[in-house]
Design a protein around this motif. Sequence first.
Motif, PDB file in Angstrom:
ATOM      1  N   VAL A  71       0.864  -1.181   0.000  1.00 26.30           N
ATOM      2  CA  VAL A  71       0.000   0.000   0.000  1.00 26.30           C
ATOM      3  C   VAL A  71       0.897   1.226   0.000  1.00 26.30           C
ATOM      4  O   VAL A  71       2.005   1.194   0.555  1.00 26.30           O
ATOM      5  N   VAL A  72       0.410   2.285  -0.616  1.00 34.26           N
ATOM      6  CA  VAL A  72       1.182   3.523  -0.638  1.00 34.26           C
ATOM      7  C   VAL A  72       0.239   4.725  -0.563  1.00 34.26           C
ATOM      8  O   VAL A  72      -0.864   4.702  -1.124  1.00 34.26           O
ATOM      9  N   CYS A  73       0.691   5.744   0.157  1.00 32.48           N
ATOM     10  CA  CYS A  73       0.058   7.062   0.144  1.00 32.48           C
ATOM     11  C   CYS A  73       1.092   8.051  -0.365  1.00 32.48           C
ATOM     12  O   CYS A  73       2.270   7.974   0.019  1.00 32.48           O
ATOM     13  N   THR A  74       0.671   8.946  -1.221  1.00 36.75           N
ATOM     14  CA  THR A  74       1.541   9.977  -1.752  1.00 36.75           C
ATOM     15  C   THR A  74       0.904  11.341  -1.514  1.00 36.75           C
ATOM     16  O   THR A  74      -0.286  11.447  -1.200  1.00 36.75           O
ATOM     17  N   ARG A  75       1.713  12.384  -1.676  1.00 38.15           N
ATOM     18  CA  ARG A  75       1.231  13.742  -1.439  1.00 38.15           C
ATOM     19  C   ARG A  75       0.152  14.099  -2.449  1.00 38.15           C
ATOM     20  O   ARG A  75       0.328  13.943  -3.657  1.00 38.15           O
ATOM     21  N   ALA A  76      -0.940  14.556  -1.918  1.00 33.89           N
ATOM     22  CA  ALA A  76      -2.052  15.068  -2.708  1.00 33.89           C
ATOM     23  C   ALA A  76      -2.413  16.429  -2.123  1.00 33.89           C
ATOM     24  O   ALA A  76      -1.791  16.866  -1.140  1.00 33.89           O
ATOM     25  N   TYR A  77      -3.394  17.058  -2.717  1.00 34.04           N
ATOM     26  CA  TYR A  77      -3.816  18.367  -2.215  1.00 34.04           C
ATOM     27  C   TYR A  77      -5.323  18.494  -2.297  1.00 34.04           C
ATOM     28  O   TYR A  77      -5.962  17.940  -3.199  1.00 34.04           O
ATOM     29  N   ASP A  79      -7.392  21.670  -2.842  1.00 30.17           N
ATOM     30  CA  ASP A  79      -7.015  23.010  -3.284  1.00 30.17           C
ATOM     31  C   ASP A  79      -5.513  23.164  -3.035  1.00 30.17           C
ATOM     32  O   ASP A  79      -4.739  22.434  -3.613  1.00 30.17           O
ATOM     33  N   ASP A  80      -5.081  24.054  -2.140  1.00 27.96           N
ATOM     34  CA  ASP A  80      -3.641  24.213  -1.901  1.00 27.96           C
ATOM     35  C   ASP A  80      -3.193  23.628  -0.566  1.00 27.96           C
ATOM     36  O   ASP A  80      -2.061  23.832  -0.141  1.00 27.96           O
ATOM     37  N   ARG A  81      -4.069  22.873   0.092  1.00 29.14           N
ATOM     38  CA  ARG A  81      -3.761  22.290   1.405  1.00 29.14           C
ATOM     39  C   ARG A  81      -3.280  20.848   1.249  1.00 29.14           C
ATOM     40  O   ARG A  81      -3.898  20.066   0.520  1.00 29.14           O
ATOM     41  N   PRO A  82      -2.205  20.453   1.932  1.00 25.51           N
ATOM     42  CA  PRO A  82      -1.693  19.087   1.816  1.00 25.51           C
ATOM     43  C   PRO A  82      -2.706  18.044   2.286  1.00 25.51           C
ATOM     44  O   PRO A  82      -3.427  18.245   3.268  1.00 25.51           O
ATOM     45  N   ALA A  83      -2.741  16.957   1.567  1.00 22.41           N
ATOM     46  CA  ALA A  83      -3.558  15.791   1.897  1.00 22.41           C
ATOM     47  C   ALA A  83      -2.775  14.580   1.389  1.00 22.41           C
ATOM     48  O   ALA A  83      -1.643  14.725   0.920  1.00 22.41           O
ATOM     49  N   LEU A  84      -3.373  13.417   1.487  1.00 16.58           N
ATOM     50  CA  LEU A  84      -2.755  12.198   0.977  1.00 16.58           C
ATOM     51  C   LEU A  84      -3.679  11.519  -0.011  1.00 16.58           C
ATOM     52  O   LEU A  84      -4.895  11.490   0.189  1.00 16.58           O
ATOM     53  N   THR A 165     -12.008  22.016   2.939  1.00 13.60           N
ATOM     54  CA  THR A 165     -12.851  21.562   1.840  1.00 13.60           C
ATOM     55  C   THR A 165     -12.265  22.092   0.540  1.00 13.60           C
ATOM     56  O   THR A 165     -11.433  22.999   0.548  1.00 13.60           O
ATOM     57  N   GLY A 166     -12.687  21.512  -0.573  1.00 12.38           N
ATOM     58  CA  GLY A 166     -12.219  21.972  -1.870  1.00 12.38           C
ATOM     59  C   GLY A 166     -12.031  20.823  -2.833  1.00 12.38           C
ATOM     60  O   GLY A 166     -12.573  19.724  -2.636  1.00 12.38           O
ATOM     61  N   SER A 167     -11.259  21.051  -3.872  1.00 14.41           N
ATOM     62  CA  SER A 167     -11.040  20.060  -4.927  1.00 14.41           C
ATOM     63  C   SER A 167      -9.787  19.236  -4.638  1.00 14.41           C
ATOM     64  O   SER A 167      -8.722  19.789  -4.360  1.00 14.41           O
ATOM     65  N   PHE A 168      -9.931  17.917  -4.737  1.00 19.59           N
ATOM     66  CA  PHE A 168      -8.832  16.987  -4.466  1.00 19.59           C
ATOM     67  C   PHE A 168      -7.991  16.807  -5.716  1.00 19.59           C
ATOM     68  O   PHE A 168      -8.509  16.682  -6.823  1.00 19.59           O
ATOM     69  N   ARG A 169      -6.667  16.771  -5.520  1.00 20.28           N
ATOM     70  CA  ARG A 169      -5.728  16.563  -6.624  1.00 20.28           C
ATOM     71  C   ARG A 169      -4.688  15.544  -6.184  1.00 20.28           C
ATOM     72  O   ARG A 169      -3.977  15.749  -5.207  1.00 20.28           O
ATOM     73  N   TYR A 170      -4.622  14.414  -6.896  1.00 18.49           N
ATOM     74  CA  TYR A 170      -3.614  13.394  -6.635  1.00 18.49           C
ATOM     75  C   TYR A 170      -2.234  13.873  -7.076  1.00 18.49           C
ATOM     76  O   TYR A 170      -2.115  14.838  -7.834  1.00 18.49           O
ATOM     77  N   ALA A 171      -1.183  13.139  -6.672  1.00 16.68           N
ATOM     78  CA  ALA A 171       0.165  13.362  -7.190  1.00 16.68           C
ATOM     79  C   ALA A 171       0.117  13.253  -8.720  1.00 16.68           C
ATOM     80  O   ALA A 171      -0.663  12.470  -9.280  1.00 16.68           O
ATOM     81  N   GLN A 172       0.944  14.010  -9.388  1.00 16.70           N
ATOM     82  CA  GLN A 172       0.925  14.121 -10.852  1.00 16.70           C
ATOM     83  C   GLN A 172       0.941  12.784 -11.589  1.00 16.70           C
ATOM     84  O   GLN A 172       0.256  12.652 -12.606  1.00 16.70           O
ATOM     85  N   PRO A 173       1.670  11.757 -11.153  1.00 13.27           N
ATOM     86  CA  PRO A 173       1.672  10.506 -11.928  1.00 13.27           C
ATOM     87  C   PRO A 173       0.291   9.881 -12.137  1.00 13.27           C
ATOM     88  O   PRO A 173       0.079   9.185 -13.135  1.00 13.27           O
ATOM     89  N   PHE A 174      -0.646  10.140 -11.263  1.00 12.86           N
ATOM     90  CA  PHE A 174      -1.995   9.609 -11.468  1.00 12.86           C
ATOM     91  C   PHE A 174      -2.603  10.153 -12.753  1.00 12.86           C
ATOM     92  O   PHE A 174      -3.384   9.475 -13.409  1.00 12.86           O
ATOM     93  N   ASP A 175      -2.237  11.377 -13.125  1.00 12.91           N
ATOM     94  CA  ASP A 175      -2.767  11.996 -14.340  1.00 12.91           C
ATOM     95  C   ASP A 175      -2.265  11.292 -15.603  1.00 12.91           C
ATOM     96  O   ASP A 175      -2.840  11.467 -16.676  1.00 12.91           O
ATOM     97  N   ARG A 176      -1.200  10.518 -15.486  1.00 16.27           N
ATOM     98  CA  ARG A 176      -0.629   9.839 -16.656  1.00 16.27           C
ATOM     99  C   ARG A 176      -1.376   8.551 -17.012  1.00 16.27           C
ATOM    100  O   ARG A 176      -1.174   8.014 -18.089  1.00 16.27           O
ATOM    101  N   LEU A 177      -2.217   8.062 -16.087  1.00 17.62           N
ATOM    102  CA  LEU A 177      -2.998   6.867 -16.389  1.00 17.62           C
ATOM    103  C   LEU A 177      -4.148   7.229 -17.310  1.00 17.62           C
ATOM    104  O   LEU A 177      -4.792   8.257 -17.143  1.00 17.62           O
ATOM    105  N   SER A 178      -4.443   6.378 -18.244  1.00 17.14           N
ATOM    106  CA  SER A 178      -5.594   6.612 -19.135  1.00 17.14           C
ATOM    107  C   SER A 178      -6.869   6.401 -18.347  1.00 17.14           C
ATOM    108  O   SER A 178      -6.938   5.518 -17.496  1.00 17.14           O
ATOM    109  N   PRO A 179      -7.897   7.191 -18.647  1.00 17.74           N
ATOM    110  CA  PRO A 179      -9.168   7.031 -17.923  1.00 17.74           C
ATOM    111  C   PRO A 179      -9.830   5.683 -18.259  1.00 17.74           C
ATOM    112  O   PRO A 179      -9.567   5.064 -19.218  1.00 17.74           O
TER     113      PRO A 179
END
Length: 179
Positions: A71-77, A79-84, A165-179
Motif C-alpha cells: 500500500v502507498v500514500c503519496t502527497r495530494a492536495y 485546493d492548496d492544502r496538503p492531503a494524501l 474543503t475543496g477540490s482533491f488533486r492526486y500526485a501528478q503521476p496519477f494523471d498519466r494513467l488513461s481514464p
Amino acid sequence: MLVRRETPDDIDAIRAVTAAAFRSAAHSAPPVDDSGEPGEATLVSWLRADPGWIPELSLVAVDGETVVGHVVCTRAYVDDRPALGLGPVSVLPDQQSSGVGSALMHAVLGAADAMDESLVGLLGEPAYYRRFGFVPASTIGIAAPDPAWGDYFQARTLTAYDGTTGSFRYAQPFDRLSP
C-alpha cells in the motif's frame, strides 16, 4: 505476516504483486508500457520517482521473506492544502480475503495519523473502504478529481483534520494513467 516500510530490495516484488493484484481487476488501468502489465504496476514506479513520494507511507506485508501485499500514500492536495492520496493497494490474488489488505490499510492510516496528516482520499469500492472510516468525499466538501467517480471517490479524516474543503488533486503521476 509482518507489515513494514518498503526497502529497495522490495521494489521488484512490489511491482509483481501490484501487477498480479490488478491483472484481473474489473476496473484496473490499461497497460501504459510494453510490459502488458496493468497501469497500476507502472504507476507505483512513477510515484516512487515523483516529488510527492513519502517513503514512510509505502508499506509491504511480508509472509516469511515473500512480499504478499503493498500500500502507498503519496502527497495530494485539497485546493492548496496538503492531503494524501491512497493507492494502489495490492494483495497477491491467493492472499486476498485473508486480512492482508486490512492490515495494510490499518498500518498506513495509523502511520499517516502519527505523521499529523489531515486527510486521505482514494478511489475505490465504498462497501470495502467504509470499514476503515472512509465516506463519500462529497459529504465532507471534498470534490473528486473526476465528478463521474461519484461515491467511489472517498475520504477519511485523521486527527489533524481542520475542516478543509475543496477540490482533491492526486500526485501528478496519477494523471498519466488513461481514464
